[in-house]
Scaffold this motif. Structure first.
Motif, PDB file in Angstrom:
ATOM      1  N   VAL A  88      -3.370   5.146  -1.633  1.00  0.00           N
ATOM      2  CA  VAL A  88      -4.231   6.018  -0.838  1.00  0.00           C
ATOM      3  C   VAL A  88      -3.750   7.442  -1.102  1.00  0.00           C
ATOM      4  CG1 VAL A  88      -5.056   6.621   1.466  1.00  0.00           C
ATOM      5  CG2 VAL A  88      -4.522   4.231   0.918  1.00  0.00           C
ATOM      6  N   TYR A  89      -4.531   8.182  -1.882  1.00  0.00           N
ATOM      7  CA  TYR A  89      -4.152   9.539  -2.283  1.00  0.00           C
ATOM      8  C   TYR A  89      -4.871  10.542  -1.395  1.00  0.00           C
ATOM      9  CZ  TYR A  89      -4.570  13.774  -5.244  1.00  0.00           C
ATOM     10  OH  TYR A  89      -4.602  15.064  -5.709  1.00  0.00           O
ATOM     11  N   LEU A  90      -4.094  11.273  -0.573  1.00  0.00           N
ATOM     12  CA  LEU A  90      -4.639  12.256   0.347  1.00  0.00           C
ATOM     13  C   LEU A  90      -4.684  13.623  -0.325  1.00  0.00           C
ATOM     14  CD1 LEU A  90      -2.630  11.320   3.585  1.00  0.00           C
ATOM     15  CD2 LEU A  90      -4.817  10.382   2.799  1.00  0.00           C
ATOM     16  N   GLN A  91      -5.851  14.235  -0.307  1.00  0.00           N
ATOM     17  CA  GLN A  91      -6.038  15.568  -0.881  1.00  0.00           C
ATOM     18  C   GLN A  91      -6.379  16.579   0.212  1.00  0.00           C
ATOM     19  OE1 GLN A  91      -9.289  15.034  -3.701  1.00  0.00           O
ATOM     20  NE2 GLN A  91      -7.864  15.331  -5.379  1.00  0.00           N
ATOM     21  N   ILE A 123       0.845  -1.187   0.000  1.00  0.00           N
ATOM     22  CA  ILE A 123       0.000   0.000   0.000  1.00  0.00           C
ATOM     23  C   ILE A 123       0.880   1.237   0.000  1.00  0.00           C
ATOM     24  CG2 ILE A 123      -1.730   1.311   1.303  1.00  0.00           C
ATOM     25  CD1 ILE A 123      -2.716  -1.359   2.445  1.00  0.00           C
ATOM     26  N   VAL A 124       0.567   2.185  -0.882  1.00  0.00           N
ATOM     27  CA  VAL A 124       1.293   3.444  -0.956  1.00  0.00           C
ATOM     28  C   VAL A 124       0.364   4.575  -0.552  1.00  0.00           C
ATOM     29  CG1 VAL A 124       2.426   5.095  -2.481  1.00  0.00           C
ATOM     30  CG2 VAL A 124       2.878   2.650  -2.748  1.00  0.00           C
ATOM     31  N   VAL A 125       0.841   5.425   0.367  1.00  0.00           N
ATOM     32  CA  VAL A 125       0.118   6.635   0.764  1.00  0.00           C
ATOM     33  C   VAL A 125       0.797   7.804   0.066  1.00  0.00           C
ATOM     34  CG1 VAL A 125      -0.669   8.079   2.672  1.00  0.00           C
ATOM     35  CG2 VAL A 125      -0.398   5.607   3.007  1.00  0.00           C
ATOM     36  N   GLU A 126       0.034   8.578  -0.711  1.00  0.00           N
ATOM     37  CA  GLU A 126       0.609   9.675  -1.477  1.00  0.00           C
ATOM     38  C   GLU A 126      -0.186  10.959  -1.280  1.00  0.00           C
ATOM     39  OE1 GLU A 126       2.807  11.067  -2.923  1.00  0.00           O
ATOM     40  OE2 GLU A 126       4.217   9.660  -3.799  1.00  0.00           O
ATOM     41  N   GLY A 127       0.426  12.074  -1.688  1.00  0.00           N
ATOM     42  CA  GLY A 127      -0.207  13.370  -1.591  1.00  0.00           C
ATOM     43  C   GLY A 127       0.833  14.459  -1.462  1.00  0.00           C
ATOM     44  N   PRO A 128       0.425  15.718  -1.586  1.00  0.00           N
ATOM     45  CA  PRO A 128       1.376  16.833  -1.575  1.00  0.00           C
ATOM     46  C   PRO A 128       1.987  17.076  -0.199  1.00  0.00           C
ATOM     47  CG  PRO A 128      -0.881  17.644  -1.661  1.00  0.00           C
ATOM     48  CD  PRO A 128      -0.956  16.160  -1.838  1.00  0.00           C
ATOM     49  N   ILE A 129       2.998  17.916  -0.167  1.00  0.00           N
ATOM     50  CA  ILE A 129       3.684  18.272   1.071  1.00  0.00           C
ATOM     51  C   ILE A 129       2.685  18.789   2.096  1.00  0.00           C
ATOM     52  CG2 ILE A 129       5.430  19.776   2.102  1.00  0.00           C
ATOM     53  CD1 ILE A 129       6.691  19.958  -0.727  1.00  0.00           C
ATOM     54  N   GLY A 130       2.763  18.251   3.317  1.00  0.00           N
ATOM     55  CA  GLY A 130       1.934  18.747   4.399  1.00  0.00           C
ATOM     56  C   GLY A 130       0.604  18.053   4.576  1.00  0.00           C
ATOM     57  N   VAL A 131       0.269  17.128   3.664  1.00  0.00           N
ATOM     58  CA  VAL A 131      -1.052  16.510   3.746  1.00  0.00           C
ATOM     59  C   VAL A 131      -1.120  15.419   4.818  1.00  0.00           C
ATOM     60  CG1 VAL A 131      -0.770  14.618   2.077  1.00  0.00           C
ATOM     61  CG2 VAL A 131      -2.974  15.840   2.232  1.00  0.00           C
ATOM     62  N   GLY A 132       0.035  14.949   5.281  1.00  0.00           N
ATOM     63  CA  GLY A 132       0.062  13.971   6.370  1.00  0.00           C
ATOM     64  C   GLY A 132       0.330  12.547   5.941  1.00  0.00           C
ATOM     65  N   LYS A 133       0.922  12.352   4.770  1.00  0.00           N
ATOM     66  CA  LYS A 133       1.101  10.988   4.256  1.00  0.00           C
ATOM     67  C   LYS A 133       2.108  10.181   5.076  1.00  0.00           C
ATOM     68  CE  LYS A 133       4.242  12.617   0.610  1.00  0.00           C
ATOM     69  NZ  LYS A 133       3.991  14.057   0.864  1.00  0.00           N
ATOM     70  N   THR A 134       3.186  10.796   5.528  1.00  0.00           N
ATOM     71  CA  THR A 134       4.200  10.035   6.267  1.00  0.00           C
ATOM     72  C   THR A 134       3.671   9.600   7.631  1.00  0.00           C
ATOM     73  OG1 THR A 134       5.993  11.188   5.132  1.00  0.00           O
ATOM     74  CG2 THR A 134       6.527  10.084   7.200  1.00  0.00           C
ATOM     75  N   GLU A 135       2.996  10.506   8.333  1.00  0.00           N
ATOM     76  CA  GLU A 135       2.431  10.142   9.639  1.00  0.00           C
ATOM     77  C   GLU A 135       1.377   9.048   9.482  1.00  0.00           C
ATOM     78  OE1 GLU A 135       1.284  14.175  10.913  1.00  0.00           O
ATOM     79  OE2 GLU A 135       2.488  13.770  12.691  1.00  0.00           O
ATOM     80  N   LEU A 136       0.561   9.151   8.431  1.00  0.00           N
ATOM     81  CA  LEU A 136      -0.456   8.127   8.210  1.00  0.00           C
ATOM     82  C   LEU A 136       0.194   6.798   7.854  1.00  0.00           C
ATOM     83  CD1 LEU A 136      -3.362   7.194   7.993  1.00  0.00           C
ATOM     84  CD2 LEU A 136      -3.381   8.030   5.621  1.00  0.00           C
ATOM     85  N   ALA A 137       1.228   6.824   7.002  1.00  0.00           N
ATOM     86  CA  ALA A 137       1.915   5.580   6.646  1.00  0.00           C
ATOM     87  C   ALA A 137       2.506   4.921   7.886  1.00  0.00           C
ATOM     88  CB  ALA A 137       3.011   5.863   5.618  1.00  0.00           C
TER      89      ALA A 137
END
Length: 232
Positions: A142-145, A24-38
């Motif tokens: 999982v694309y975070l917007q 599973i890959v969590v993606e999205g722009p800077i600041g959206v929270g992808k690393t913390e969610l991953a």
């Protein structure tokens, strides 16, 4: 936001991985929270997290301070870093288990197209081609917007000094580039999350709802846009 009218959910899937084997890959722009969610997803599923290491890039702060003059070395450092991480992941695939990452290699080209001029981009593409980077097949993205104002607020909240130099215009261009990319994306199941109205990292109810949707998304294109909760 991604327009859902062009893409209908694609439900054909002949060889679904076992839940314990998913990548599973969590993606999205800077600041959206992808690393913390991953990180939180990896803890929840008791699996390996493959995370970007921006603090290791010696050119990144210079890029945020001076812009274009440091763009190429910043981009190439990330390219080599991600290539090494994916090679490590490829070697460990012999012992395949569930993995969570906060980047996909296609994202590198997305940033390059924004940050580099024509000649630099051509050089970057030649190097990228020579590296012949292969990312393992992704079972779910999982694309975070979130809109730029939300991204700016979250960047300020995490308090990384050099990130305070990121301006709103850059985040707008980056968010637009992500939206265009995922508008066309059909290489794996895709879960598009409205991350502006939820906090799955700190809010247990939001996290549980999102995990339920992740577990249920095995194919196609889906949208996760829950009833807005107060974001603290």
């Amino acid at each position: 936001m991604v327009n859902r009218s062009r893409h209908e959910s694609r439900e054909s899937d002949s060889s679904r991985p076992r839940e314990s084997d998913r990548f599973i890959v969590v993606e999205g722009p800077i600041g959206v929270g992808k690393t913390e969610l991953a990180r939180r997803l990896a803890t929840h599923f008791d699996c390996t997290a493959l995370l970007e290491q921006p603090a290791d890039n010696p050119f990144l702060e210079r890029f945020y301070r001076s812009g274009h003059s440091a763009a190429l070395p910043t981009q190439l450092f990330f390219l080599f870093q991600r290539a090494a991480q994916l090679e490590t992941l490829k070697q460990s695939d012999l012992f395949r288990s569930m993995r969570i990452a906060d980047f996909m290699i296609a994202k590198d080209r997305l940033f390059a197209s924004i940050n580099l001029d024509t000649e630099e981009l051509a050089l970057y593409e030649k190097i990228h081609e020579k590296l012949a980077i292969e990312q393992p097949a992704v079972d779910l993205v999982v694309y975070l917007q979130a809109p730029p104002d939300v991204l700016m607020s979250r960047i300020a909240r995490r308090g990384i000094d050099y990130e305070s130099l990121i301006d709103r215009n850059y985040l707008e261009r980056l968010s637009d580039a992500y939206a265009r990319f995922f508008y066309e994306y059909d290489e794996s199941p895709l879960l598009i999350v409205n991350a502006s109205s939820i906090d799955p990292v700190h809010n247990p109810a939001d996290f549980a709802d999102l995990v339920g949707q992740i577990e249920a998304t095995k194919s196609g294109r889906h949208f996760f846009n829950p009833v807005t909760r107060a974001f603290a």
